[in-house]
Design a protein around this motif. Sequence first.
Motif, PDB file in Angstrom:
ATOM      1  N   ASP A 138       0.600  -3.013 -11.157  1.00  0.00           N
ATOM      2  CA  ASP A 138       1.875  -3.586 -10.955  1.00  0.00           C
ATOM      3  C   ASP A 138       2.453  -2.928 -10.200  1.00  0.00           C
ATOM      4  OD1 ASP A 138       4.150  -4.831 -11.324  1.00  0.00           O
ATOM      5  OD2 ASP A 138       3.970  -5.167 -13.596  1.00  0.00           O
ATOM      6  N   GLY A 139       2.960  -3.324  -8.818  1.00  0.00           N
ATOM      7  CA  GLY A 139       3.783  -2.674  -7.896  1.00  0.00           C
ATOM      8  C   GLY A 139       5.163  -2.440  -8.397  1.00  0.00           C
ATOM      9  N   ARG A 140       5.577  -3.001  -9.530  1.00  0.00           N
ATOM     10  CA  ARG A 140       6.805  -2.773 -10.185  1.00  0.00           C
ATOM     11  C   ARG A 140       6.882  -1.503 -11.019  1.00  0.00           C
ATOM     12  NH1 ARG A 140       7.288  -8.738 -12.931  1.00  0.00           N
ATOM     13  NH2 ARG A 140       5.201  -7.886 -13.478  1.00  0.00           N
ATOM     14  N   LYS A 141       5.500  -0.895 -11.059  1.00  0.00           N
ATOM     15  CA  LYS A 141       5.437   0.386 -11.994  1.00  0.00           C
ATOM     16  C   LYS A 141       5.206   1.582 -11.001  1.00  0.00           C
ATOM     17  CE  LYS A 141       4.284  -1.906 -16.300  1.00  0.00           C
ATOM     18  NZ  LYS A 141       3.115  -1.930 -17.220  1.00  0.00           N
ATOM     19  N   ILE A 142       4.743   1.134  -9.751  1.00  0.00           N
ATOM     20  CA  ILE A 142       4.254   2.141  -8.863  1.00  0.00           C
ATOM     21  C   ILE A 142       5.551   2.588  -7.678  1.00  0.00           C
ATOM     22  CG2 ILE A 142       2.790   2.615  -6.898  1.00  0.00           C
ATOM     23  CD1 ILE A 142       0.995   0.746  -8.412  1.00  0.00           C
ATOM     24  N   THR A 143       5.724   3.804  -7.688  1.00  0.00           N
ATOM     25  CA  THR A 143       6.946   4.145  -6.817  1.00  0.00           C
ATOM     26  C   THR A 143       6.398   4.891  -5.453  1.00  0.00           C
ATOM     27  OG1 THR A 143       6.970   6.583  -7.457  1.00  0.00           O
ATOM     28  CG2 THR A 143       8.225   4.848  -8.941  1.00  0.00           C
ATOM     29  N   VAL A 144       7.255   5.000  -4.554  1.00  0.00           N
ATOM     30  CA  VAL A 144       6.638   5.243  -3.302  1.00  0.00           C
ATOM     31  C   VAL A 144       6.083   6.872  -3.397  1.00  0.00           C
ATOM     32  CG1 VAL A 144       7.401   6.377  -1.035  1.00  0.00           C
ATOM     33  CG2 VAL A 144       8.368   4.162  -1.898  1.00  0.00           C
ATOM     34  N   ARG A 145       6.914   7.591  -4.399  1.00  0.00           N
ATOM     35  CA  ARG A 145       6.272   8.875  -4.528  1.00  0.00           C
ATOM     36  C   ARG A 145       4.885   8.843  -5.360  1.00  0.00           C
ATOM     37  NH1 ARG A 145       9.163  13.549  -5.884  1.00  0.00           N
ATOM     38  NH2 ARG A 145      11.069  12.281  -6.130  1.00  0.00           N
ATOM     39  N   HIS A 146       4.757   8.170  -6.146  1.00  0.00           N
ATOM     40  CA  HIS A 146       3.287   8.051  -6.505  1.00  0.00           C
ATOM     41  C   HIS A 146       2.154   7.703  -5.497  1.00  0.00           C
ATOM     42  CE1 HIS A 146       5.087   6.226 -10.611  1.00  0.00           C
ATOM     43  NE2 HIS A 146       4.786   7.391 -10.653  1.00  0.00           N
ATOM     44  N   LEU A 147       2.479   6.901  -4.549  1.00  0.00           N
ATOM     45  CA  LEU A 147       1.593   6.497  -3.281  1.00  0.00           C
ATOM     46  C   LEU A 147       1.516   8.099  -2.824  1.00  0.00           C
ATOM     47  CD1 LEU A 147       2.932   3.525  -1.752  1.00  0.00           C
ATOM     48  CD2 LEU A 147       1.311   3.492  -3.372  1.00  0.00           C
ATOM     49  N   LEU A 148       2.588   8.479  -2.051  1.00  0.00           N
ATOM     50  CA  LEU A 148       2.452   9.767  -1.366  1.00  0.00           C
ATOM     51  C   LEU A 148       1.593  11.092  -2.091  1.00  0.00           C
ATOM     52  CD1 LEU A 148       5.489  10.176   0.486  1.00  0.00           C
ATOM     53  CD2 LEU A 148       3.598   8.791   1.312  1.00  0.00           C
ATOM     54  N   GLN A 149       1.845  11.099  -3.303  1.00  0.00           N
ATOM     55  CA  GLN A 149       1.067  11.868  -4.149  1.00  0.00           C
ATOM     56  C   GLN A 149      -0.255  11.706  -4.919  1.00  0.00           C
ATOM     57  OE1 GLN A 149       3.934  14.493  -6.856  1.00  0.00           O
ATOM     58  NE2 GLN A 149       2.904  16.036  -5.671  1.00  0.00           N
ATOM     59  N   ARG A 178      -8.894  -6.225  -5.695  1.00  0.00           N
ATOM     60  CA  ARG A 178      -9.741  -6.950  -6.641  1.00  0.00           C
ATOM     61  C   ARG A 178     -10.532  -6.171  -7.618  1.00  0.00           C
ATOM     62  NH1 ARG A 178     -11.046  -9.164  -0.976  1.00  0.00           N
ATOM     63  NH2 ARG A 178     -12.921  -7.479  -0.910  1.00  0.00           N
ATOM     64  N   HIS A 179     -10.112  -4.854  -7.655  1.00  0.00           N
ATOM     65  CA  HIS A 179     -10.647  -4.050  -8.708  1.00  0.00           C
ATOM     66  C   HIS A 179      -9.557  -3.642  -9.610  1.00  0.00           C
ATOM     67  CE1 HIS A 179     -14.445  -4.052  -6.327  1.00  0.00           C
ATOM     68  NE2 HIS A 179     -13.633  -4.032  -5.067  1.00  0.00           N
ATOM     69  N   GLU A 180      -9.989  -3.284 -10.758  1.00  0.00           N
ATOM     70  CA  GLU A 180      -8.998  -2.871 -11.690  1.00  0.00           C
ATOM     71  C   GLU A 180      -8.471  -1.691 -11.419  1.00  0.00           C
ATOM     72  OE1 GLU A 180      -9.156  -1.733 -16.722  1.00  0.00           O
ATOM     73  OE2 GLU A 180     -10.893  -2.654 -15.605  1.00  0.00           O
ATOM     74  N   GLY A 181      -7.220  -1.386 -11.793  1.00  0.00           N
ATOM     75  CA  GLY A 181      -6.512  -0.032 -11.757  1.00  0.00           C
ATOM     76  C   GLY A 181      -7.080   1.029 -12.750  1.00  0.00           C
ATOM     77  N   HIS A 182      -6.936   2.158 -11.980  1.00  0.00           N
ATOM     78  CA  HIS A 182      -7.769   3.268 -12.955  1.00  0.00           C
ATOM     79  C   HIS A 182      -6.819   4.076 -13.947  1.00  0.00           C
ATOM     80  CE1 HIS A 182     -10.618   4.033  -8.976  1.00  0.00           C
ATOM     81  NE2 HIS A 182     -10.535   2.944  -9.801  1.00  0.00           N
ATOM     82  N   PHE A 183      -5.526   4.008 -13.985  1.00  0.00           N
ATOM     83  CA  PHE A 183      -4.639   4.518 -14.770  1.00  0.00           C
ATOM     84  C   PHE A 183      -3.329   4.028 -14.687  1.00  0.00           C
ATOM     85  CE2 PHE A 183      -5.601   7.670 -11.600  1.00  0.00           C
ATOM     86  CZ  PHE A 183      -4.121   8.031 -11.036  1.00  0.00           C
ATOM     87  N   GLU A 184      -2.476   4.438 -15.719  1.00  0.00           N
ATOM     88  CA  GLU A 184      -1.014   4.034 -15.410  1.00  0.00           C
ATOM     89  C   GLU A 184      -0.438   4.924 -14.272  1.00  0.00           C
ATOM     90  OE1 GLU A 184       1.067   1.562 -16.992  1.00  0.00           O
ATOM     91  OE2 GLU A 184      -0.920   0.792 -17.151  1.00  0.00           O
ATOM     92  N   PRO A 185       0.524   4.623 -13.531  1.00  0.00           N
ATOM     93  CA  PRO A 185       0.985   5.379 -12.480  1.00  0.00           C
ATOM     94  C   PRO A 185       1.669   6.566 -13.162  1.00  0.00           C
ATOM     95  CG  PRO A 185       1.568   3.238 -12.177  1.00  0.00           C
ATOM     96  CD  PRO A 185       0.962   3.076 -13.627  1.00  0.00           C
ATOM     97  N   GLY A 186       1.550   7.674 -12.461  1.00  0.00           N
ATOM     98  CA  GLY A 186       1.995   8.823 -12.724  1.00  0.00           C
ATOM     99  C   GLY A 186       1.238   9.725 -13.934  1.00  0.00           C
ATOM    100  N   GLN A 187       0.289   8.967 -14.371  1.00  0.00           N
ATOM    101  CA  GLN A 187      -0.613   9.711 -15.699  1.00  0.00           C
ATOM    102  C   GLN A 187      -1.568  10.651 -15.131  1.00  0.00           C
ATOM    103  OE1 GLN A 187      -3.646   7.268 -17.758  1.00  0.00           O
ATOM    104  NE2 GLN A 187      -2.127   7.156 -18.976  1.00  0.00           N
ATOM    105  N   LYS A 188      -1.848  10.808 -13.801  1.00  0.00           N
ATOM    106  CA  LYS A 188      -2.814  11.725 -13.366  1.00  0.00           C
ATOM    107  C   LYS A 188      -3.058  11.687 -11.894  1.00  0.00           C
ATOM    108  CE  LYS A 188      -7.375   9.521 -14.067  1.00  0.00           C
ATOM    109  NZ  LYS A 188      -8.837   9.890 -14.719  1.00  0.00           N
ATOM    110  N   TRP A 189      -3.666  12.600 -11.300  1.00  0.00           N
ATOM    111  CA  TRP A 189      -3.951  12.592  -9.891  1.00  0.00           C
ATOM    112  C   TRP A 189      -5.398  12.138  -9.428  1.00  0.00           C
ATOM    113  CZ3 TRP A 189      -7.418  14.588  -6.370  1.00  0.00           C
ATOM    114  CH2 TRP A 189      -6.839  14.578  -4.925  1.00  0.00           C
ATOM    115  N   GLU A 190      -5.399  11.118  -8.542  1.00  0.00           N
ATOM    116  CA  GLU A 190      -6.706  10.662  -8.071  1.00  0.00           C
ATOM    117  C   GLU A 190      -6.526  10.053  -6.617  1.00  0.00           C
ATOM    118  OE1 GLU A 190      -9.552   8.220 -10.653  1.00  0.00           O
ATOM    119  OE2 GLU A 190      -8.625   6.735  -9.179  1.00  0.00           O
TER     120      GLU A 190
END
Length: 381
Positions: A138-149, A178-190
């Motif tokens: 859900d792009g409403r929960k993912i921030t620009v910081r989440h993308l860059l980090q 098309r694939h399932e998200g791996h974890f909630e944004p900010g929860q860990k690094w991947e």
Amino acid sequence: MRVQTWQRFPSPLGAVLAAAVAGAVLTVSGLASPAAFAADARPDSVQRGLDALVREDGMPGALASVKGPGGRSRSYTAGVGDLATGAPVPEDGQVRIGSNTKAFTAVVVLQLVAEGKIGLDTPVDDYLRGLVRGERIDGRKITVRHLLQQTSGLPNYTEYDLQLRHYAPRELVDIALRHEGHFEPGQKWEYSNTNYVLAGMIVEQVTHRPMAEEIDRRVIRPVGLRHTYFPAPGDITIREPHPKGYYRDAAGAPLSDVTEMDPSWAWAAGQLISTNADLNRFYGALLSGDLLKKAQLDQMRNTVSAEYFGPGARYGLGLVSFPLSCGGVYWGHGGSFPGYETRGGATTQGRAANIAVTTQPTDKATLDHMSTLVDTALCRR
């Protein structure tokens, strides 16, 4: 590009690539002492390390550029630049720098943050309305910081369904969604290349200019990177003198020339072409504050643990810190693209070193040798 293992090319596209070039293969072999990788203070330690990468690790060619704290630079080469003709590796030749591109993309985003056009903690959905949706995404929960980090939890599109053809950025994102998200944004690094394709799309949305133009006018030209460029759509070549890049499926497998390739599948996550000396200049300028204001540079160097890159490595916003054997850290990223592998970065004391080889290593030992050689170059007294 960074994928499942450190800088390895994704297996689905790798299989297609192997089939496409199976008709033209070459081999290279040799032997050198492992002691060549030990850090020492002798002037030829970098050369000895490059020679060992060729003779012991089977790299067709290797090249490096090292800059000392006084600004003096030296370039090195080893092996051959063309296995078919035996032509030498061109000094400071151009290579595809893969995920080093992420540092350039992050700089552009952070400049726009400083200009008030992008918010680091603003949801992606504010810029790309309704685009980032999927199962547990859900792009409403993912921030620009989440993308860059790299803490968004988004699937990595390079793990799926890629073919040897031209891609638009939206197509790459659609593959991931098309694939399932791996974890909630900010929860860990991947690590996920999808993060940086979306970052590039946000840049284009707020500037109304192509990402390639923004990198050129905001980073490449201001720093004077004369041998760095973002290939135009459809450009499969490398413009200036360069060693050819080779692909192999596994250790001991024959090599195939993959120098010419449509790089659009990498886009803002890994499409740039550059040289080791230009990378030294870029990372040095970045750390010196020539590209970002202090507030944004501090954010870029605010890191989380990323042992995926190696013991003690930490990931900031498109920038990675690596511990040095002589104390302190250096900052860089590294990159991988079919035919090329790069390692290196710069210290805040003015040293810089970047190394490239002309096939992607198929074992961890070779990658460790490359990383050790960067340490050797940066720790020489």
